[in-house]
Scaffold this motif. Structure first.
Motif, PDB file in Angstrom:
ATOM      1  N   VAL A  46      44.566  30.010  49.781  1.00 43.00           N
ATOM      2  CA  VAL A  46      43.696  31.180  49.852  1.00 43.00           C
ATOM      3  C   VAL A  46      44.371  32.330  49.120  1.00 43.00           C
ATOM      4  O   VAL A  46      45.488  32.721  49.465  1.00 43.00           O
ATOM      5  CB  VAL A  46      43.410  31.594  51.312  1.00 43.00           C
ATOM      6  CG1 VAL A  46      42.530  32.847  51.339  1.00 43.00           C
ATOM      7  CG2 VAL A  46      42.748  30.466  52.080  1.00 43.00           C
ATOM      8  N   ILE A  47      43.703  32.866  48.099  1.00 49.22           N
ATOM      9  CA  ILE A  47      44.211  34.027  47.365  1.00 49.22           C
ATOM     10  C   ILE A  47      43.079  35.039  47.269  1.00 49.22           C
ATOM     11  O   ILE A  47      41.997  34.724  46.761  1.00 49.22           O
ATOM     12  CB  ILE A  47      44.701  33.650  45.957  1.00 49.22           C
ATOM     13  CG1 ILE A  47      45.748  32.534  46.028  1.00 49.22           C
ATOM     14  CG2 ILE A  47      45.282  34.872  45.253  1.00 49.22           C
ATOM     15  CD1 ILE A  47      46.236  32.066  44.669  1.00 49.22           C
ATOM     16  N   ARG A  48      43.328  36.261  47.748  1.00 48.94           N
ATOM     17  CA  ARG A  48      42.283  37.278  47.781  1.00 48.94           C
ATOM     18  C   ARG A  48      42.817  38.619  47.282  1.00 48.94           C
ATOM     19  O   ARG A  48      43.941  39.001  47.582  1.00 48.94           O
ATOM     20  CB  ARG A  48      41.742  37.451  49.203  1.00 48.94           C
ATOM     21  CG  ARG A  48      41.003  36.234  49.735  1.00 48.94           C
ATOM     22  CD  ARG A  48      40.624  36.407  51.187  1.00 48.94           C
ATOM     23  NE  ARG A  48      39.853  35.274  51.679  1.00 48.94           N
ATOM     24  CZ  ARG A  48      39.742  34.956  52.968  1.00 48.94           C
ATOM     25  NH1 ARG A  48      40.334  35.696  53.880  1.00 48.94           N
ATOM     26  NH2 ARG A  48      39.019  33.910  53.335  1.00 48.94           N
ATOM     27  N   ASP A  49      41.970  39.306  46.538  1.00 48.28           N
ATOM     28  CA  ASP A  49      42.250  40.680  46.105  1.00 48.28           C
ATOM     29  C   ASP A  49      43.574  40.792  45.364  1.00 48.28           C
ATOM     30  O   ASP A  49      44.409  41.650  45.661  1.00 48.28           O
ATOM     31  CB  ASP A  49      42.242  41.627  47.315  1.00 48.28           C
ATOM     32  CG  ASP A  49      40.890  41.664  48.004  1.00 48.28           C
ATOM     33  OD1 ASP A  49      39.872  41.714  47.292  1.00 48.28           O
ATOM     34  OD2 ASP A  49      40.855  41.641  49.245  1.00 48.28           O
ATOM     35  N   CYS A  50      43.748  39.916  44.393  1.00 50.06           N
ATOM     36  CA  CYS A  50      44.916  39.976  43.505  1.00 50.06           C
ATOM     37  C   CYS A  50      44.377  40.038  42.074  1.00 50.06           C
ATOM     38  O   CYS A  50      44.392  39.038  41.341  1.00 50.06           O
ATOM     39  CB  CYS A  50      45.821  38.766  43.705  1.00 50.06           C
ATOM     40  SG  CYS A  50      46.492  38.601  45.382  1.00 50.06           S
ATOM     41  N   LYS A  51      43.883  41.198  41.692  1.00 51.32           N
ATOM     42  CA  LYS A  51      43.127  41.331  40.452  1.00 51.32           C
ATOM     43  C   LYS A  51      43.966  41.124  39.196  1.00 51.32           C
ATOM     44  O   LYS A  51      43.431  40.786  38.142  1.00 51.32           O
ATOM     45  CB  LYS A  51      42.459  42.706  40.405  1.00 51.32           C
ATOM     46  CG  LYS A  51      41.379  42.894  41.464  1.00 51.32           C
ATOM     47  CD  LYS A  51      40.699  44.241  41.320  1.00 51.32           C
ATOM     48  CE  LYS A  51      39.591  44.404  42.347  1.00 51.32           C
ATOM     49  NZ  LYS A  51      38.889  45.705  42.220  1.00 51.32           N
ATOM     50  N   LYS A  52      45.271  41.327  39.280  1.00 49.19           N
ATOM     51  CA  LYS A  52      46.120  41.182  38.102  1.00 49.19           C
ATOM     52  C   LYS A  52      46.782  39.815  38.010  1.00 49.19           C
ATOM     53  O   LYS A  52      47.493  39.535  37.040  1.00 49.19           O
ATOM     54  CB  LYS A  52      47.193  42.272  38.090  1.00 49.19           C
ATOM     55  CG  LYS A  52      46.647  43.672  37.855  1.00 49.19           C
ATOM     56  CD  LYS A  52      47.777  44.678  37.700  1.00 49.19           C
ATOM     57  CE  LYS A  52      47.238  46.076  37.401  1.00 49.19           C
ATOM     58  NZ  LYS A  52      48.340  47.058  37.216  1.00 49.19           N
ATOM     59  N   LEU A  53      46.552  38.974  38.976  1.00 50.98           N
ATOM     60  CA  LEU A  53      47.221  37.677  39.005  1.00 50.98           C
ATOM     61  C   LEU A  53      46.756  36.807  37.846  1.00 50.98           C
ATOM     62  O   LEU A  53      45.562  36.549  37.678  1.00 50.98           O
ATOM     63  CB  LEU A  53      46.927  36.971  40.329  1.00 50.98           C
ATOM     64  CG  LEU A  53      47.668  35.655  40.572  1.00 50.98           C
ATOM     65  CD1 LEU A  53      49.172  35.883  40.610  1.00 50.98           C
ATOM     66  CD2 LEU A  53      47.187  35.018  41.875  1.00 50.98           C
ATOM     67  N   ILE A  54      47.709  36.366  37.035  1.00 52.66           N
ATOM     68  CA  ILE A  54      47.397  35.511  35.890  1.00 52.66           C
ATOM     69  C   ILE A  54      48.222  34.230  35.914  1.00 52.66           C
ATOM     70  O   ILE A  54      48.162  33.423  34.999  1.00 52.66           O
ATOM     71  CB  ILE A  54      47.639  36.244  34.555  1.00 52.66           C
ATOM     72  CG1 ILE A  54      49.082  36.745  34.468  1.00 52.66           C
ATOM     73  CG2 ILE A  54      46.660  37.399  34.392  1.00 52.66           C
ATOM     74  CD1 ILE A  54      49.435  37.378  33.139  1.00 52.66           C
ATOM     75  N   SER A  55      48.983  34.041  36.947  1.00 49.93           N
ATOM     76  CA  SER A  55      49.870  32.888  37.055  1.00 49.93           C
ATOM     77  C   SER A  55      49.085  31.589  37.134  1.00 49.93           C
ATOM     78  O   SER A  55      47.930  31.551  37.562  1.00 49.93           O
ATOM     79  CB  SER A  55      50.741  33.024  38.304  1.00 49.93           C
ATOM     80  OG  SER A  55      51.447  31.836  38.568  1.00 49.93           O
ATOM     81  N   SER A  56      49.737  30.506  36.736  1.00 46.06           N
ATOM     82  CA  SER A  56      49.172  29.184  36.987  1.00 46.06           C
ATOM     83  C   SER A  56      49.159  28.942  38.485  1.00 46.06           C
ATOM     84  O   SER A  56      50.064  29.362  39.210  1.00 46.06           O
ATOM     85  CB  SER A  56      50.006  28.106  36.294  1.00 46.06           C
ATOM     86  OG  SER A  56      49.991  28.275  34.897  1.00 46.06           O
ATOM     87  N   LEU A  57      48.124  28.264  38.946  1.00 43.72           N
ATOM     88  CA  LEU A  57      48.021  27.988  40.369  1.00 43.72           C
ATOM     89  C   LEU A  57      48.861  26.776  40.738  1.00 43.72           C
ATOM     90  O   LEU A  57      49.139  25.918  39.897  1.00 43.72           O
ATOM     91  CB  LEU A  57      46.560  27.761  40.743  1.00 43.72           C
ATOM     92  CG  LEU A  57      45.656  28.984  40.582  1.00 43.72           C
ATOM     93  CD1 LEU A  57      44.207  28.616  40.859  1.00 43.72           C
ATOM     94  CD2 LEU A  57      46.100  30.109  41.509  1.00 43.72           C
ATOM     95  N   PRO A  58      49.282  26.689  41.987  1.00 46.46           N
ATOM     96  CA  PRO A  58      50.101  25.549  42.418  1.00 46.46           C
ATOM     97  C   PRO A  58      49.389  24.225  42.191  1.00 46.46           C
ATOM     98  O   PRO A  58      48.162  24.136  42.267  1.00 46.46           O
ATOM     99  CB  PRO A  58      50.310  25.817  43.913  1.00 46.46           C
ATOM    100  CG  PRO A  58      50.111  27.279  44.078  1.00 46.46           C
ATOM    101  CD  PRO A  58      49.075  27.668  43.074  1.00 46.46           C
TER     102      PRO A  58
END
Length: 274
Positions: A46-58
């Motif tokens: 669950v990932i919420r309200d991380c507008k700048k996140l550009i990382s590859s997901l696990p």
């Protein structure tokens, strides 16, 4: 953790998270990346309200719930085969701004799909190898799509969803048609919601086990369904082109008559004015 910008991983990060089953990241507006990559035991993300996140997901082969909300810069995983066989719930809300196509059949065990606010999503598709015949989504029970302004189409050949109970489409202004042959492909469907889809065309054959139908602000559907000549389980002859009506009944949908629909609409109208 409003100031968190980066996930600093130790050298032994892979071992440290080898048994992690759930990962929640909420309201980290500055976080950009370097999330843990190898999480072999992860079942819920669950990932919420991380507008700048550009990382590859696990990556994980055990994931069952994938819930991403308000993360527009994220890119939808290109290597979904790493968890597509185990995934049962997929929630995409106001995220993956670059996502244009979403293939249903790559998640054969999916039970619930909820897509909302994917502003560049153009089509719900099926993968190339399945195009000769409609895919079978044996596990899908709930499908909800809303606030996707560029969504134009479902697969032209449709898809079999024998266990689908709930279908909701809301505020998809460019969508012109629902999946074809719903009466055969969705035999278990009992609840249908169509809201704010002004270009949706008439439904040729309605699923016969429907118990609850809600249609609001679907001008083309209502106006042209009134002119539809083919026999349908629901008789639209006595419905005015009000572009808003709701049908709810405990009985089998095929037993509802036009007079019942009119009385239901009058009752709903009266109750809404109180």
């Amino acid at each position: 953790m409003s100031a968190w910008e980066d996930w600093k991983q130790p050298n032994e990060a892979n071992k440290a998270f080898a048994v992690l089953k759930e990962l929640h990241i909420n309201s980290c507006p500055r976080l950009t990346g370097d999330l843990p990559i190898n999480l072999p035991s992860l079942t819920l993300l669950v990932i919420r309200d991380c507008k700048k996140l550009i990382s590859s997901l696990p990556t994980t082969s055990a994931l069952r719930v994938f819930n991403i909300d308000n993360c527009g810069n994220l890119k939808f995983p290109s290597r979904v085969y790493q968890f597509n066989q185990t995934l049962t719930s997929l929630y995409l809300h106001n995220s993956f701004d670059s996502l244009e196509l979403l293939s249903l059949d790559i998640f054969p065990n999916l039970k619930s799909l909820d897509v909302s606010g994917c502003k560049n999503l153009k089509a719900i598709t099926i993968s190339g190898k399945m195009r000769l015949r409609p895919p079978i989504l044996d596990s899908l029970c709930s499908l909800s799509i809303s606030n996707c302004p560029k969504l134009v189409s479902f697969p032209t050949e449709g898809f079999f969803a024998p266990k689908l109970l709930f279908l909701s489409i809301d505020n998809c202004e460019e969508l012109k048609s629902l999946p074809p042959k719903m009466d055969h492909h969705m035999p278990s469907l009992i609840e249908l919601q169509l809201w704010r889809c002004p270009q949706i065309q008439p439904i040729e054959t309605w699923p016969t086990d429907l118990r609850s139908v809600s249609i609001r602000n679907c001008g083309q559907l209502v106006a042209r369904q009134l002119e539809w000549k083919q026999s349908n389980p629901i008789d639209f002859t006595d419905l005015s082109a009000s572009q808003a009506f709701t049908v709810k009944s405990e009985d089998c949908f095929s037993t509802i008559t036009s007079s019942t629909l009119v009385s239901d609409r009058k009752a709903l109208s009266s109750s809404s004015q109180k």
